[in-house]
Motif scaffolding. Structure first.
Motif, short mmCIF file in Angstrom:
data_model
loop_
_atom_site.label_atom_id
_atom_site.label_comp_id
_atom_site.label_asym_id
_atom_site.label_seq_id
_atom_site.Cartn_x
_atom_site.Cartn_y
_atom_site.Cartn_z
N UNK A 96 0.83 -1.21 0.00
CA UNK A 96 0.00 0.00 0.00
C UNK A 96 0.86 1.26 0.00
N UNK A 97 1.90 1.27 0.82
CA UNK A 97 2.76 2.44 0.91
C UNK A 97 3.51 2.69 -0.40
N UNK A 98 4.07 1.66 -1.00
CA UNK A 98 4.84 1.82 -2.23
C UNK A 98 3.95 2.23 -3.39
N UNK A 99 2.77 1.60 -3.51
CA UNK A 99 1.87 1.97 -4.61
C UNK A 99 1.40 3.41 -4.47
N UNK A 100 1.10 3.84 -3.24
CA UNK A 100 0.70 5.24 -3.03
C UNK A 100 1.83 6.20 -3.37
N UNK A 101 3.05 5.86 -2.96
CA UNK A 101 4.20 6.73 -3.25
C UNK A 101 4.47 6.81 -4.74
N UNK A 102 4.40 5.69 -5.46
CA UNK A 102 4.68 5.70 -6.88
C UNK A 102 3.60 6.44 -7.66
N UNK A 103 2.33 6.30 -7.28
CA UNK A 103 1.27 7.05 -7.94
C UNK A 103 1.47 8.56 -7.74
N UNK A 104 1.84 8.92 -6.53
CA UNK A 104 2.10 10.33 -6.28
C UNK A 104 3.32 10.81 -7.05
N UNK A 105 4.34 9.97 -7.19
CA UNK A 105 5.54 10.34 -7.93
C UNK A 105 5.22 10.59 -9.40
N UNK A 106 4.44 9.70 -10.01
CA UNK A 106 4.06 9.88 -11.41
C UNK A 106 3.22 11.15 -11.58
N UNK A 143 3.61 18.52 -3.88
CA UNK A 143 4.75 18.48 -2.95
C UNK A 143 4.33 18.87 -1.54
N UNK A 144 3.35 19.79 -1.42
CA UNK A 144 2.92 20.22 -0.09
C UNK A 144 2.04 19.17 0.58
N UNK A 145 1.12 18.58 -0.17
CA UNK A 145 0.25 17.55 0.37
C UNK A 145 0.96 16.20 0.26
N UNK A 146 1.89 16.02 1.14
CA UNK A 146 2.72 14.82 1.09
C UNK A 146 1.95 13.64 1.67
N UNK A 147 2.56 12.46 1.54
CA UNK A 147 1.99 11.27 2.15
C UNK A 147 1.96 11.47 3.66
N UNK A 148 0.87 11.10 4.33
CA UNK A 148 0.79 11.31 5.78
C UNK A 148 1.98 10.70 6.51
N UNK A 149 2.52 11.48 7.42
CA UNK A 149 3.69 11.02 8.17
C UNK A 149 3.39 9.78 8.99
N UNK A 150 2.14 9.66 9.45
CA UNK A 150 1.77 8.48 10.24
C UNK A 150 1.91 7.19 9.43
N UNK A 151 1.58 7.26 8.13
CA UNK A 151 1.73 6.07 7.28
C UNK A 151 3.20 5.70 7.12
N UNK A 152 4.04 6.70 6.84
CA UNK A 152 5.48 6.43 6.71
C UNK A 152 6.05 5.89 8.02
#
Length: 391
Positions: free
Chosen positions: A83-93, A226-235
């Protein structure tokens, strides 16, 4: 034919081997420190078990090892990492696709201004500089390496991207509004050019305005992603899970009898435990890199190099308006000395490849049983119709 295929396989194998042992930007560079720490801790626990504990201590050690083994098997680590990696990669694209470009907006403006205008070069230069300035101010808000290069507006002024009176106006605005203010300057400049009749066509004003608003939207989207980053709690949750799995895997190892052939390897070389843990650790690192791609790591996006590339492109587009003589000479010379041999050679090459394909199809047709010859298309199966099939 077989020699060519074997040569191609050899080249491909050599390329794969070279990629496997590459260090720059590799996975080895991400984990080598952690791997050394993990191995030393694993061997240290093995030494403690073999030489520092008595029978009762070894019994307690084995109980803890069994408990850690059950703990590692119950962790939902794959679910969290996926879940974390897929969310990060979608946000990266999304972030990469929303990054603004300067070439289209500058090129459209340069090509729409009439030649020989009294202030033409100054207007083109100012418009291009403001576009690059808006790009730099956008990424200065979200990229720490670029922020270190231009810590203040005075540093941008020293670099030539900002004039003193412009800096004074930007200092009266909050930092997040700086790119918008620069876009407003360019909108005012477009209005002035339209009022003075400097565009070649009446539609150039609207087209340049649309390009400029698209550039503004891209800058805003980049700041938003860039401002609305992935929630820190998830990381934090994924990081705690991976590190706790790594700590538990140090103890959750299979304790074998001393006289088994694999006892020494299992106790002092954590091959399987380390391989599984560092796969999860690399997965976590990839997600972290994708969550924030504007850092100093060599796998991140090099914003400083991109800024220099945009500056160079802007200078080239300005030269197309200020000194078009060399470009026009090249175009004129090529028109009067054009060569069409490339067209003949290309057609000959394509025609030869088509003939080779037809010959191979005919060979397959001869080798096919009579019951299967109908599977081949009629124009290609009939040798008399090869020329019509080529055309």
């Amino acid at each position: 034919m077989s020699d060519n295929s074997s040569f191609g396989s050899t080249v491909k194998f050599g390329h794969n081997v070279k990629t496997l042992f590459r260090w720059t930007g590799s996975t080895y560079r991400l984990v080598w420190k952690e791997f050394i720490i993990y191995t030393m801790a694993y061997i240290g626990l093995s030494i403690v078990y073999d030489f520092a504990l008595d029978d009762d201590g070894k019994k307690g050690f084995e109980d803890i090892s069994a408990y850690c083994s059950k703990y590692t098997s119950s962790l939902p680590i794959i679910l969290l990492l996926g879940f974390f990696t897929s969310t990060s990669m979608q946000r990266w694209f999304s972030l990469v696709h929303s990054m603004p470009g300067t070439t289209r907006v500058i090129a459209s403006f340069v090509m729409s201004i009439k030649e020989g205008q009294p202030e033409g070069y100054q207007i083109v230069e100012q418009y291009s500089r403001w576009i690059v300035l808006g790009w730099a101010l956008t990424f200065r808000l979200i990229c720490k390496p670029l922020k270190r290069v231009f810590p203040t507006l005075v540093s941008l002024e020293n670099a030539g991207l900002l004039l003193p009176h412009e800096r004074l106006q930007l200092e009266s605005e909050i930092a997040s509004n700086h790119p918008i203010v620069v876009v407003q300057w360019n909108l005012a400049l477009l209005k002035r050019c339209n009022r003075q009749g400097m565009f070649m066509d009446f539609s150039d004003y609207q087209r340049n305005q649309d390009n400029l608003m698209t550039f503004k939207k891209s800058c805003g989207d980049t700041i938003k992603f860039a401002a609305k980053n992935i929630p820190f709690a998830l990381i934090q949750a994924v990081t705690i899970t991976v590190y706790s799995y790594g700590l538990a895997s140090l103890m959750a190892r299979q304790l074998t009898d001393e006289h088994t052939p694999t006892s020494f390897t299992i106790r002092y070389f954590p091959v399987l435990n380390a391989f599984q843990y560092f796969l999860y650790y690399l997965w976590l690192q990839f997600g972290r890199l994708a969550a924030y791609p504007f850092s100093d790591d060599e796998n991140d996006i090099d914003i400083k190099r991109l800024l220099q590339a945009h500056v160079d492109d802007a200078v080239r587009w300005q030269s197309l308006y200020s000194s078009p003589g060399l470009t026009e000479q090249i175009v004129s010379h090529s028109l009067h000395n054009s060569s069409h041999e490339w067209m003949v050679n290309s057609f000959t090459l394509v025609r030869s490849k088509v003939w080779l394909k037809l010959i191979r199809l005919n060979q397959k047709n001869l080798a096919c049983p009579k019951a299967q010859r109908g599977l081949i298309s009629e124009p290609l199966a009939n040798g008399n119709n090869q020329e019509s099939a080529l055309m």
